[in-house]
Design an enzyme around this catalytic site. Sequence first.
Site, PDB file in Angstrom:
ATOM      1  N   ASP A 149     -10.377  -3.791  -4.957  1.00 55.10           N
ATOM      2  CA  ASP A 149      -9.578  -2.804  -4.243  1.00 55.10           C
ATOM      3  C   ASP A 149      -9.601  -1.516  -5.040  1.00 55.10           C
ATOM      4  O   ASP A 149      -9.402  -1.533  -6.264  1.00 55.10           O
ATOM      5  CB  ASP A 149      -8.142  -3.343  -4.111  1.00 55.10           C
ATOM      6  CG  ASP A 149      -7.177  -2.394  -3.423  1.00 55.10           C
ATOM      7  OD1 ASP A 149      -7.595  -1.316  -2.957  1.00 55.10           O
ATOM      8  OD2 ASP A 149      -5.983  -2.744  -3.353  1.00 55.10           O
ATOM      9  N   SER A 162       0.832  -1.195   0.000  1.00 54.00           N
ATOM     10  CA  SER A 162       0.000   0.000   0.000  1.00 54.00           C
ATOM     11  C   SER A 162       0.876   1.258   0.000  1.00 54.00           C
ATOM     12  O   SER A 162       1.645   1.479  -0.932  1.00 54.00           O
ATOM     13  CB  SER A 162      -0.966  -0.042   1.191  1.00 54.00           C
ATOM     14  OG  SER A 162      -1.968   0.931   1.062  1.00 54.00           O
ATOM     15  N   HIS A 168      -8.213  -4.952  -0.437  1.00 58.18           N
ATOM     16  CA  HIS A 168      -7.016  -4.293   0.071  1.00 58.18           C
ATOM     17  C   HIS A 168      -6.726  -4.786   1.489  1.00 58.18           C
ATOM     18  O   HIS A 168      -7.626  -4.895   2.315  1.00 58.18           O
ATOM     19  CB  HIS A 168      -7.216  -2.777   0.092  1.00 58.18           C
ATOM     20  CG  HIS A 168      -5.948  -2.022   0.297  1.00 58.18           C
ATOM     21  ND1 HIS A 168      -5.099  -1.711  -0.745  1.00 58.18           N
ATOM     22  CD2 HIS A 168      -5.362  -1.532   1.406  1.00 58.18           C
ATOM     23  CE1 HIS A 168      -4.058  -1.056  -0.284  1.00 58.18           C
ATOM     24  NE2 HIS A 168      -4.192  -0.939   1.026  1.00 58.18           N
TER      25      HIS A 168
END
Length: 338
Positions: free
Chosen positions: A280, A184, A310
């Site tokens: 996501d 991320s 995610h």
Amino acid sequence: MLVSHALSEGAVVIECVLPTIPPGGVMPDLHPQIKHVLEAMAEMNLKPIEAMTPAEARAQMEATAQSRKAEPLPVDRVEERTIPGPAGDIRVRLYWPSKAVPLPAIVYFHGGGHVIGSLDTHDLIARNLCAGAAALVVSVDYRMGPEHRFPAAVEDSFAALEWVHANAKSFGADPDRLGVHGDSAGANLAAVVALLARDAGGPKLRLQSLVYPVADYNLAGDSYEKYARGCGLLTREAMVWFRNHYLRRSTDADDWRASPIKAGSFAGVAPAIVVTAECDVLHDEGRAYAEALRGAGVSVEYQEYRGMIHGFFGMVPAVDDAMSAQRSVAAAFRRAFG
């Protein structure tokens, strides 16, 4: 899992909103194990990230990480140190897989939108990466917003890579076998650090591992609409919240050090493995980043995990694909290190 034919070869906080059909969209095809995770998290009555202050969001993520029951893979030893940074000392945590030397080394940047997350929330992933890749892992406690806005995290992250390279032999690592990994926001930093290393003429990286990277803080792409809500922690509103706490001003989103997909060229950057989750908001930009690297002649392994959301990478043991993805990343590092 779907491996794209177009390309060559952490601890998790879940927003307690069950899957819903987005306006004008269709029901996300979530994996049954992900549905169970979301149901379990809904029972915990966790607050959405965008409804909290940074301090509250950090505390919630820390508490969630501490409540997890997963057992990490064993490592030989763990040690914390402070290293010099551009604005003071940076805390790092080193993980050794064995007493063998010299070891390849991976500099790891945790996720959390450049605002939340810590060495502790991502300790399990760091341990599993260390054991799985048979490499020394150096997890970096970089500065975060809103206290330290962009580009503070970038500066700390590159300083950490340079320190690992310069001091590798002192802790049993091989300065010629280095890689970076992040998830991320951490993948955003890993991608930017790889570009900085190329531009600086080093340190030379064998691999950049990017798990659902934040590649474009302009929040563009169809996945931002399709998976805006109902697919776990990272809603579109949460990404706006992260962006507003991380960047100094809206124009920072066009700076490649914040949005690496804006870089002028990707030629000569380190080989990559890019992992995305189908459901996501960041899916499209992760795929686009892999395509941009490949278009510049960079060797890329791209993997998309169907029905995943995610944060799935850290959802062991509840989600089988979490361990599958971790093993795949570890194997990519082993191949890169030789």
